[in-house]
Enzyme design. Structure first.
Site, PDB file in Angstrom:
ATOM      1  N   ASP A   1     -53.998 -18.309  58.072  1.00 58.51           N
ATOM      2  CA  ASP A   1     -54.928 -19.398  57.738  1.00 58.51           C
ATOM      3  C   ASP A   1     -56.164 -18.805  57.049  1.00 58.51           C
ATOM      4  OD1 ASP A   1     -56.881 -21.384  57.779  1.00 58.51           O
ATOM      5  OD2 ASP A   1     -56.270 -22.165  59.732  1.00 58.51           O
TER       6      ASP A   1
ATOM      7  N   GLU B   1     -56.062 -14.452  40.562  1.00 55.11           N
ATOM      8  CA  GLU B   1     -57.099 -13.807  39.746  1.00 55.11           C
ATOM      9  C   GLU B   1     -56.664 -12.422  39.255  1.00 55.11           C
ATOM     10  OE1 GLU B   1     -60.926 -13.534  41.668  1.00 55.11           O
ATOM     11  OE2 GLU B   1     -61.917 -12.963  39.789  1.00 55.11           O
TER      12      GLU B   1
ATOM     13  N   LYS C   1     -67.841 -12.531  48.140  1.00 53.82           N
ATOM     14  CA  LYS C   1     -66.685 -13.128  47.442  1.00 53.82           C
ATOM     15  C   LYS C   1     -65.771 -12.002  46.944  1.00 53.82           C
ATOM     16  CE  LYS C   1     -64.342 -14.894  43.748  1.00 53.82           C
ATOM     17  NZ  LYS C   1     -63.563 -14.119  42.757  1.00 53.82           N
TER      18      LYS C   1
HETATM   19  C1  LIG Z   1     -59.423  -3.029  36.667  1.00 54.39           C
HETATM   20  C2  LIG Z   1     -59.698  -1.572  36.982  1.00 54.39           C
HETATM   21  C3  LIG Z   1     -58.885  -1.156  38.216  1.00 54.39           C
HETATM   22  C4  LIG Z   1     -59.245  -0.730  35.803  1.00 54.39           C
HETATM   23  O1  LIG Z   1     -59.690   0.582  35.984  1.00 54.39           O
HETATM   24  P1  LIG Z   1     -59.238   1.774  35.044  1.00 54.39           P
HETATM   25  O2  LIG Z   1     -60.314   2.800  35.035  1.00 54.39           O
HETATM   26  O3  LIG Z   1     -58.810   1.248  33.730  1.00 54.39           O
HETATM   27  O4  LIG Z   1     -57.986   2.310  35.838  1.00 54.39           O
HETATM   28  P2  LIG Z   1     -57.071   3.582  35.527  1.00 54.39           P
HETATM   29  O5  LIG Z   1     -56.365   3.364  34.225  1.00 54.39           O
HETATM   30  O6  LIG Z   1     -57.843   4.855  35.694  1.00 54.39           O
HETATM   31  O7  LIG Z   1     -56.006   3.473  36.728  1.00 54.39           O
HETATM   32  C5  LIG Z   1     -56.317   3.910  38.041  1.00 54.39           C
HETATM   33  C6  LIG Z   1     -55.414   3.189  39.024  1.00 54.39           C
HETATM   34  O8  LIG Z   1     -55.808   1.816  39.103  1.00 54.39           O
HETATM   35  C7  LIG Z   1     -54.639   0.994  39.243  1.00 54.39           C
HETATM   36  N1  LIG Z   1     -54.523   0.152  38.037  1.00 54.39           N
HETATM   37  C8  LIG Z   1     -55.322   0.156  36.955  1.00 54.39           C
HETATM   38  N2  LIG Z   1     -54.931  -0.785  36.071  1.00 54.39           N
HETATM   39  C9  LIG Z   1     -53.848  -1.397  36.603  1.00 54.39           C
HETATM   40  C10 LIG Z   1     -53.005  -2.466  36.187  1.00 54.39           C
HETATM   41  N3  LIG Z   1     -53.178  -3.080  35.010  1.00 54.39           N
HETATM   42  N4  LIG Z   1     -52.006  -2.833  36.981  1.00 54.39           N
HETATM   43  C11 LIG Z   1     -51.796  -2.235  38.159  1.00 54.39           C
HETATM   44  N5  LIG Z   1     -52.562  -1.208  38.622  1.00 54.39           N
HETATM   45  C12 LIG Z   1     -53.577  -0.795  37.853  1.00 54.39           C
HETATM   46  C13 LIG Z   1     -53.456   1.939  39.381  1.00 54.39           C
HETATM   47  O9  LIG Z   1     -53.252   2.227  40.736  1.00 54.39           O
HETATM   48  C14 LIG Z   1     -53.951   3.155  38.646  1.00 54.39           C
HETATM   49  O10 LIG Z   1     -53.316   4.332  39.067  1.00 54.39           O
HETATM   50  P3  LIG Z   1     -51.955   4.831  38.331  1.00 54.39           P
HETATM   51  O11 LIG Z   1     -50.946   3.737  38.485  1.00 54.39           O
HETATM   52  O12 LIG Z   1     -52.318   5.051  36.898  1.00 54.39           O
HETATM   53  O13 LIG Z   1     -51.637   6.047  39.083  1.00 54.39           O
HETATM   54  C15 LIG Z   1     -61.200  -1.278  37.235  1.00 54.39           C
HETATM   55  O14 LIG Z   1     -61.924  -1.572  36.072  1.00 54.39           O
HETATM   56  C16 LIG Z   1     -61.787  -2.057  38.393  1.00 54.39           C
HETATM   57  O15 LIG Z   1     -61.580  -1.735  39.549  1.00 54.39           O
HETATM   58  N6  LIG Z   1     -62.578  -3.100  38.082  1.00 54.39           N
HETATM   59  C17 LIG Z   1     -63.106  -4.027  39.086  1.00 54.39           C
HETATM   60  C18 LIG Z   1     -62.250  -5.235  39.085  1.00 54.39           C
HETATM   61  C19 LIG Z   1     -62.619  -6.279  40.111  1.00 54.39           C
HETATM   62  O16 LIG Z   1     -63.447  -6.093  40.973  1.00 54.39           O
HETATM   63  N7  LIG Z   1     -61.970  -7.419  39.993  1.00 54.39           N
HETATM   64  C20 LIG Z   1     -62.208  -8.545  40.822  1.00 54.39           C
HETATM   65  C21 LIG Z   1     -62.483  -9.759  39.984  1.00 54.39           C
HETATM   66  S1  LIG Z   1     -64.199  -9.877  39.549  1.00 54.39           S
HETATM   67  C22 LIG Z   1     -64.828 -10.790  40.882  1.00 54.39           C
HETATM   68  O17 LIG Z   1     -64.385 -11.882  41.116  1.00 54.39           O
HETATM   69  C23 LIG Z   1     -65.695 -10.169  41.931  1.00 54.39           C
HETATM   70  C24 LIG Z   1     -67.099  -9.708  41.649  1.00 54.39           C
HETATM   71  C25 LIG Z   1     -67.067  -8.605  40.655  1.00 54.39           C
HETATM   72  O18 LIG Z   1     -67.935 -10.731  41.165  1.00 54.39           O
HETATM   73  C26 LIG Z   1     -67.603  -9.223  42.999  1.00 54.39           C
HETATM   74  C27 LIG Z   1     -68.991  -8.678  42.974  1.00 54.39           C
HETATM   75  O19 LIG Z   1     -69.803  -9.121  42.149  1.00 54.39           O
HETATM   76  O20 LIG Z   1     -69.287  -7.814  43.848  1.00 54.39           O
HETATM   77  N1  LIG Z   2     -60.188 -24.460  63.107  1.00 53.62           N
HETATM   78  C1  LIG Z   2     -59.025 -23.808  62.912  1.00 53.62           C
HETATM   79  O1  LIG Z   2     -59.029 -22.679  62.438  1.00 53.62           O
HETATM   80  C2  LIG Z   2     -57.727 -24.475  63.293  1.00 53.62           C
HETATM   81  C3  LIG Z   2     -56.534 -23.888  62.927  1.00 53.62           C
HETATM   82  N2  LIG Z   2     -55.325 -24.442  63.305  1.00 53.62           N
HETATM   83  C4  LIG Z   2     -54.034 -23.881  62.918  1.00 53.62           C
HETATM   84  O2  LIG Z   2     -53.446 -23.284  64.078  1.00 53.62           O
HETATM   85  C5  LIG Z   2     -52.377 -22.411  63.691  1.00 53.62           C
HETATM   86  C6  LIG Z   2     -52.402 -21.141  64.502  1.00 53.62           C
HETATM   87  O3  LIG Z   2     -52.368 -21.460  65.885  1.00 53.62           O
HETATM   88  P1  LIG Z   2     -51.580 -20.516  66.894  1.00 53.62           P
HETATM   89  O4  LIG Z   2     -52.050 -20.843  68.258  1.00 53.62           O
HETATM   90  O5  LIG Z   2     -51.694 -19.107  66.467  1.00 53.62           O
HETATM   91  O6  LIG Z   2     -50.076 -20.962  66.637  1.00 53.62           O
HETATM   92  P2  LIG Z   2     -48.876 -21.399  67.565  1.00 53.62           P
HETATM   93  O7  LIG Z   2     -49.292 -22.345  68.605  1.00 53.62           O
HETATM   94  O8  LIG Z   2     -47.819 -21.812  66.611  1.00 53.62           O
HETATM   95  O9  LIG Z   2     -48.436 -20.011  68.211  1.00 53.62           O
HETATM   96  C7  LIG Z   2     -49.020 -19.475  69.347  1.00 53.62           C
HETATM   97  C8  LIG Z   2     -48.029 -19.479  70.493  1.00 53.62           C
HETATM   98  O10 LIG Z   2     -46.950 -18.600  70.214  1.00 53.62           O
HETATM   99  C9  LIG Z   2     -46.427 -18.096  71.434  1.00 53.62           C
HETATM  100  N3  LIG Z   2     -46.201 -16.643  71.294  1.00 53.62           N
HETATM  101  C10 LIG Z   2     -44.986 -16.027  71.192  1.00 53.62           C
HETATM  102  N4  LIG Z   2     -45.157 -14.701  71.030  1.00 53.62           N
HETATM  103  C11 LIG Z   2     -46.463 -14.452  71.047  1.00 53.62           C
HETATM  104  C12 LIG Z   2     -47.260 -13.269  70.917  1.00 53.62           C
HETATM  105  N5  LIG Z   2     -46.708 -12.041  70.763  1.00 53.62           N
HETATM  106  N6  LIG Z   2     -48.608 -13.378  70.950  1.00 53.62           N
HETATM  107  C13 LIG Z   2     -49.192 -14.579  71.076  1.00 53.62           C
HETATM  108  N7  LIG Z   2     -48.511 -15.721  71.217  1.00 53.62           N
HETATM  109  C14 LIG Z   2     -47.152 -15.678  71.201  1.00 53.62           C
HETATM  110  C15 LIG Z   2     -47.433 -18.385  72.515  1.00 53.62           C
HETATM  111  O11 LIG Z   2     -46.977 -19.181  73.561  1.00 53.62           O
HETATM  112  P3  LIG Z   2     -45.875 -20.355  73.665  1.00 53.62           P
HETATM  113  O12 LIG Z   2     -44.559 -19.799  73.205  1.00 53.62           O
HETATM  114  O13 LIG Z   2     -45.901 -20.691  75.088  1.00 53.62           O
HETATM  115  O14 LIG Z   2     -46.344 -21.506  72.797  1.00 53.62           O
HETATM  116  C16 LIG Z   2     -48.639 -18.976  71.776  1.00 53.62           C
HETATM  117  O15 LIG Z   2     -49.271 -19.983  72.491  1.00 53.62           O
HETATM  118  C17 LIG Z   2     -52.568 -22.161  62.220  1.00 53.62           C
HETATM  119  O16 LIG Z   2     -51.588 -22.892  61.508  1.00 53.62           O
HETATM  120  C18 LIG Z   2     -53.956 -22.754  61.933  1.00 53.62           C
HETATM  121  O17 LIG Z   2     -54.030 -23.184  60.601  1.00 53.62           O
HETATM  122  C19 LIG Z   2     -55.278 -25.560  64.104  1.00 53.62           C
HETATM  123  C20 LIG Z   2     -56.434 -26.167  64.483  1.00 53.62           C
HETATM  124  C21 LIG Z   2     -57.754 -25.723  64.077  1.00 53.62           C
END
Ligand SMILES: CC(C)(COP(=O)([O-])OP(=O)([O-])OC[C@H]1O[C@@H](n2cnc3c(N)ncnc32)[C@H](O)[C@@H]1OP(=O)([O-])[O-])[C@@H](O)C(=O)NCCC(=O)NCCSC(=O)C[C@@](C)(O)CC(=O)[O-]
Ligand SMILES: NC(=O)C1=CN([C@@H]2O[C@H](COP(=O)(O)OP(=O)(O)OC[C@H]3O[C@@H](n4cnc5c(N)ncnc54)[C@H](OP(=O)(O)O)[C@@H]3O)[C@@H](O)[C@H]2O)C=CC1
Length: 423
Positions: free
Chosen positions: A281, A81, A265
């Protein structure tokens, strides 16, 4: 590392990568990984899921300007997006001058549920299970020596009683497991299956489901920001007006589930791209977020926005954050490994806190735009490039057609096609 990077929008991808490589001190292998096509080898993809026929690419951008607990962070975001990365970077830029994002989190505690049925005395079953608490925890921990060695493992039990269900009484045992740096689903599922026979022996009841809960309400990440009216003022709007507008927008989401769904969202617009970029995930994070937003029985905002005594805007977010640095695709996808390197996170908790900060930033950006100039100016200006692509624009045509569409305030495929034909 200084995450304050300006002017990226005016660069080509290769130039941005060069800037990023310099700022983040990337080595040449990482540069090649990002520059080259096909970062996910087919052989690796084939090991990740079933019936693989190819890979599917999405744009990866980097949100700039983030400061979290005083540390500068560049945030990788994978999303389709437009305006999401720009909005996050913009808010991070604003927030920097008031100290950036402050974050905290709880321990990485996940819940595994073991469903028990076929009893007439659910409270008796509860009592029996709690009496054997130590034995059940010891059995849950008996296989995962690695996790226990790291300071994690099953730490506690809860027993939830449902006296009246359409299928009779039900008892659900929760294993509370510290999963350290894993998302933990596989880990806790293994434990739940392990203790099931013991629970049946203790209670005389039958075990059915043994699976984690995605309402990870013991594993929370939090972020907070404070902004002064000066930080929020624009050429057209006074900062005080912007704050009042944001408070009205937030209150709308707080009271109305129809608005809360869109508001949340917008928060997930920031969260999901980081979850995807790090190989985590996103379904689990989405499920947890929305269930948490509805935990009072009424679906509402995941953020809170208020005004403090000084008249400054204070924003906070708290949500379940089941993310890992190990497990899942975090270590198998080369770009996910790179994304974690870029953020230099030392623990899953730290990753979760950064993700929460990005969600809060995204929410602020959307509310700021919505409550002042509206969403279309900023968002549609960036979406126009997509429309130009859709109409068949290529190369430099994309930017030229997009600019014309925005200038005419007619961001439509038909008009883009006309512009291309006229060229
Ligand atoms: C889009 C902006 C940021 C423009 O805003 P602007 O006023 O034109 O920005 P600016 O020209 O003053 O720039 C300020 C800074 O923004 C960044 N920036 C600015 N433009 C760019 C670009 N092209 N590429 C990369 N970075 C950019 C960049 O960091 C920049 O700093 P600088 O680089 O100049 O020092 C502003 O209008 C904004 O924040 N709008 C909101 C956008 C948004 O929320 N988008 C999500 C999609 S809509 C949605 O799905 C969600 C929603 C809205 O329904 C959620 C809800 O309802 O609550
Ligand atoms: N409802 C849901 O959300 C579900 C999600 N999943 C999936 O499960 C996956 C994640 O499961 P997850 O258990 O994290 O994955 P893994 O089982 O791959 O990894 C966890 C294992 O890594 C080992 N490990 C090594 N280092 C560390 C550390 N620093 N901290 C913790 N554990 C460590 C541990 O023991 P050891 O080495 O003994 O294994 C641990 O059991 C994702 O892919 C997800 O999509 C699966 C089922 C349902």
């Amino acid at each position: 590392m200084d995450s304050r990077v300006s002017g990226m929008r005016d660069m080509q991808p290769a130039e941005r990568l060069a800037v990023l490589a310099r700022v983040a001190e990337m080595d040449s292998a990482d540069r090649q990984l990002l520059a080259g096509p096909g970062a996910l080898p087919l052989g690796t993809a084939d090991g990740m899921i079933e019936n693989v026929v190819g890979t599917f690419e999405l744009p990866m951008g980097v949100a700039t300007n983030f400061q979290v607990n005083g540390r500068d962070v560049l945030v990788p975001m994978v999303v389709e997006e437009p305006s999401v990365v720009a909005a996050a970077s913009f808010m991070a830029k604003l927030v920097r001058s008031s100290g950036g994002f402050l974050t905290s989190s709880t321990k990485p505690l996940m819940r595994a549920q073991v469903q028990m049925v076929g009893m007439t005395d659910p409270h008796g079953v509860r009592h029996a299970v709690l009496t054997h608490r130590e034995e059940i925890i010891a059995m849950a921990n008996s296989k995962d020596k690695v996790l226990v060695g790291l300071g994690g493992g099953c730490q506690d039990l809860e027993v939830h009683v449902f006296e009246h269900t359409p299928r009779g009484p039900m008892v659900v045992v929760h294993l509370i497991v510290d999963v350290r740096d894993a998302m933990g689903a596989n880990t806790v599922n293994t434990m739940a299956e392990m203790v099931a026979p013991l629970l049946e022996r203790i209670s005389g009841a039958s075990v059915r489901l043994r699976i984690l809960s995605n309402l990870a309400d013991l594993r929370l990440a939090r972020a907070a920001v404070t902004l002064s009216p000066e930080q929020l003022s624009t050429a057209q709007y006074r900062g005080e007006e912007v704050i009042e507008g944001i408070l009205d927008a937030y209150t709308f989401a707080a009271v109305d589930p129809y608005r809360a769904a869109t508001h949340n969202k917008g928060i997930m617009n920031g969260i999901d791209p980081v979850i995807v970029a790090t190989g985590n995930d996103w379904r689990a994070v989405e499920a947890g977020a929305h269930a948490y937003a509805a935990r009072s029985g009424r679906y509402t905002s995941l953020t809170h926005w208020e005004k403090n005594r000084a008249g400054h805007l204070v924003g906070t977010i708290e949500l379940p954050m089941p993310v890992g640095l190990v497990g899942g695709a975090t270590k198998t996808h080369p770009l996910a490994r790179w994304a974690l390197r870029l953020m230099q996170v030392g623990s899953a908790q730290e990753l979760g806190e950064i993700v929460a900060a990005v969600g809060l930033a995204q929410n602020l950006a959307a509310m700021r735009a919505l409550s002042t100039e509206g969403i279309q100016r900023g968002h549609m200006a960036l979406h126009a490039r997509n429309i130009a692509l859709l109409a068949g624009a290529e190369g430099e045509q994309v930017q030229r057609v997009a600019q014309a569409l925005v200038a005419e305030r007619n961001v439509s495929v038909d008009r883009a096609k006309e512009l291309l034909q006229a060229a």
